[in-house]
Write a protein that holds these residues in place. Structure first.
Motif, PDB file in Angstrom:
ATOM      1  N   LYS A 101      -6.777  11.292 -43.576  1.00 13.79           N
ATOM      2  CA  LYS A 101      -7.171  12.404 -44.444  1.00 13.79           C
ATOM      3  C   LYS A 101      -8.508  13.001 -43.997  1.00 13.79           C
ATOM      4  N   GLN A 102      -9.394  12.137 -43.489  1.00  8.23           N
ATOM      5  CA  GLN A 102     -10.714  12.600 -43.049  1.00  8.23           C
ATOM      6  C   GLN A 102     -10.666  13.205 -41.653  1.00  8.23           C
ATOM      7  N   GLN A 103      -9.721  12.719 -40.821  1.00 11.09           N
ATOM      8  CA  GLN A 103      -9.621  13.199 -39.437  1.00 11.09           C
ATOM      9  C   GLN A 103      -8.179  13.631 -39.152  1.00 11.09           C
ATOM     10  N   PRO A 104      -7.754  14.747 -39.715  1.00 11.40           N
ATOM     11  CA  PRO A 104      -6.350  15.165 -39.583  1.00 11.40           C
ATOM     12  C   PRO A 104      -5.915  15.489 -38.158  1.00 11.40           C
ATOM     13  N   HIS A 105      -6.874  15.717 -37.260  1.00 19.04           N
ATOM     14  CA  HIS A 105      -6.510  16.062 -35.879  1.00 19.04           C
ATOM     15  C   HIS A 105      -6.544  14.851 -34.946  1.00 19.04           C
ATOM     16  N   LYS A 106      -6.707  13.686 -35.525  1.00 19.39           N
ATOM     17  CA  LYS A 106      -6.753  12.465 -34.722  1.00 19.39           C
ATOM     18  C   LYS A 106      -5.412  12.244 -34.024  1.00 19.39           C
ATOM     19  N   LYS A 107      -5.470  11.756 -32.794  1.00 18.65           N
ATOM     20  CA  LYS A 107      -4.263  11.511 -32.011  1.00 18.65           C
ATOM     21  C   LYS A 107      -3.777  10.080 -32.238  1.00 18.65           C
ATOM     22  N   TYR A 108      -2.462   9.916 -32.316  1.00 24.65           N
ATOM     23  CA  TYR A 108      -1.865   8.595 -32.538  1.00 24.65           C
ATOM     24  C   TYR A 108      -0.864   8.303 -31.433  1.00 24.65           C
ATOM     25  N   LYS A 109      -0.925   7.086 -30.927  1.00 24.24           N
ATOM     26  CA  LYS A 109       0.034   6.696 -29.894  1.00 24.24           C
ATOM     27  C   LYS A 109       1.435   6.608 -30.489  1.00 24.24           C
ATOM     28  N   GLY A 110       1.540   6.005 -31.678  1.00 25.03           N
ATOM     29  CA  GLY A 110       2.825   5.919 -32.363  1.00 25.03           C
ATOM     30  C   GLY A 110       2.920   6.946 -33.469  1.00 25.03           C
ATOM     31  N   HIS A 111       3.404   6.520 -34.637  1.00 25.92           N
ATOM     32  CA  HIS A 111       3.480   7.417 -35.789  1.00 25.92           C
ATOM     33  C   HIS A 111       2.118   7.513 -36.465  1.00 25.92           C
ATOM     34  N   ASN A 112       1.782   8.699 -36.962  1.00 30.13           N
ATOM     35  CA  ASN A 112       0.600   8.791 -37.814  1.00 30.13           C
ATOM     36  C   ASN A 112       0.971   8.222 -39.189  1.00 30.13           C
ATOM     37  N   PRO A 113       0.009   8.016 -40.095  1.00 33.11           N
ATOM     38  CA  PRO A 113       0.315   7.391 -41.392  1.00 33.11           C
ATOM     39  C   PRO A 113       1.394   8.093 -42.203  1.00 33.11           C
ATOM     40  N   LEU A 114       1.382   9.429 -42.223  1.00 30.41           N
ATOM     41  CA  LEU A 114       2.427  10.153 -42.950  1.00 30.41           C
ATOM     42  C   LEU A 114       3.783   9.951 -42.288  1.00 30.41           C
ATOM     43  N   GLY A 115       3.779   9.853 -40.958  1.00 30.81           N
ATOM     44  CA  GLY A 115       5.014   9.581 -40.226  1.00 30.81           C
ATOM     45  C   GLY A 115       5.590   8.223 -40.593  1.00 30.81           C
ATOM     46  N   LYS A 116       4.726   7.224 -40.764  1.00 29.45           N
ATOM     47  CA  LYS A 116       5.182   5.885 -41.155  1.00 29.45           C
ATOM     48  C   LYS A 116       5.791   5.904 -42.553  1.00 29.45           C
ATOM     49  N   LEU A 117       5.164   6.651 -43.468  1.00 27.77           N
ATOM     50  CA  LEU A 117       5.724   6.780 -44.812  1.00 27.77           C
ATOM     51  C   LEU A 117       7.097   7.436 -44.770  1.00 27.77           C
ATOM     52  N   MET A 118       7.243   8.459 -43.938  1.00 30.18           N
ATOM     53  CA  MET A 118       8.529   9.138 -43.809  1.00 30.18           C
ATOM     54  C   MET A 118       9.584   8.213 -43.219  1.00 30.18           C
ATOM     55  N   VAL A 119       9.221   7.453 -42.184  1.00 30.82           N
ATOM     56  CA  VAL A 119      10.166   6.506 -41.585  1.00 30.82           C
ATOM     57  C   VAL A 119      10.627   5.490 -42.623  1.00 30.82           C
ATOM     58  N   GLY A 120       9.683   5.000 -43.443  1.00 30.02           N
ATOM     59  CA  GLY A 120      10.036   4.045 -44.489  1.00 30.02           C
ATOM     60  C   GLY A 120      11.014   4.631 -45.497  1.00 30.02           C
ATOM     61  N   ALA A 121      10.761   5.866 -45.929  1.00 30.25           N
ATOM     62  CA  ALA A 121      11.644   6.532 -46.900  1.00 30.25           C
ATOM     63  C   ALA A 121      13.028   6.782 -46.303  1.00 30.25           C
TER      64      ALA A 121
END
Length: 239
Positions: A101-121
């Motif tokens: 939330k503080q660094q929305p442009h941060k790069k992620y090797k895998g899923h970003n946190p919102l991506g992980k929530l979506m994968v879980g759902a």
């Protein structure tokens, strides 16, 4: 100073294969499901409905096998096949979400946190679809793995199970049949709601991927084909 990028192998061949088989089978299942759900309105005959359900179930077997292998690989695979790198339940996820939330442009090797929530759902909805679908297949058109059990439970003569057919009352005890239909009601409800959940989640997933691609610029979309993302060599990168 310009950030230096490097090509990094992230998604294994197995993960990419799982993803595209999933895309194909879910698209087919949703399409057939919509037609079956509206069969009366569309004027589909009984034979046509049985055919649609049969193709739906056969497609469901491919979907289920693909999903079960994915569940297994989540525990015993490697890299980003593992659940602790894919789902939002690993230790420190709350902090990871706050940092995002503080660094929305941060790069992620895998899923970003919102991506992980979506994968879980998505995985939860797919598992509900798989389990409820197998029960419905057994009670509706008497297909494996539960078809024989349910056919036997409603048979007047259990030695003639082959005579029990979809939408036919031959060799069927009416009271036992009604009990079976009552038993399957919660599975029908779960199947329908998981169906609606997927209809909502899939467009949100696609929108999220597009937004992440534009924000992170890491070749997120093409990486699910090639397996490679383009990531910073050092700073502003997270697992």
């Amino acid at each position: 100073m310009n950030t230096q990028y490097q090509q990094v192998y992230v998604w294994s061949q197995y993960l990419r294969l799982f993803h595209w088989i999933n895309v194909l089978t879910i698209t087919m299942l949703l399409g057939f499901g919509l037609i079956i759900f509206n069969a009366k309105t569309l004027g589909v005959s009984v034979d046509g409905k049985i055919l649609l359900k049969t193709v739906h179930v056969l497609t469901g077997y491919v979907f289920a096998a693909n999903l079960l292998i994915r569940v297994f690989m989540g525990f015993f695979g490697k890299g980003y096949e593992r659940w602790h790198k894919t789902l939002p339940f690993a230790k420190g996820f709350t902090k990871e979400l706050a940092d995002f939330k503080q660094q929305p442009h941060k790069k992620y090797k895998g899923h970003n946190p919102l991506g992980k929530l979506m994968v879980g759902a998505l995985l939860l909805s797919m598992c509900i679809q798989m389990i409820s679908g197998l029960v419905i297949a057994g009670t509706d058109i008497y297909y494996p793995p539960l078809g024989q059990y349910f056919a036997k439970s409603i048979a007047v003569d259990s030695s003639k199970l082959d005579s029990i057919k979809p939408y036919s009352k031959e060799n069927v005890d009416e009271q036992d049949y009604q009990k079976m239909r009552e038993l399957r009601k919660p599975f029908i409800t779960a199947h329908v709601y998981a169906f609606y959940a997927l209809l909502c989640l899939i467009p949100l997933h696609i929108i999220g991927v597009v937004i992440s691609e534009r924000r992170e610029k890491t070749a997120l979309v093409s990486s699910m084909i090639s397996g490679y993302k383009y990531l910073p060599t050092k700073d502003n990168l997270d697992e």
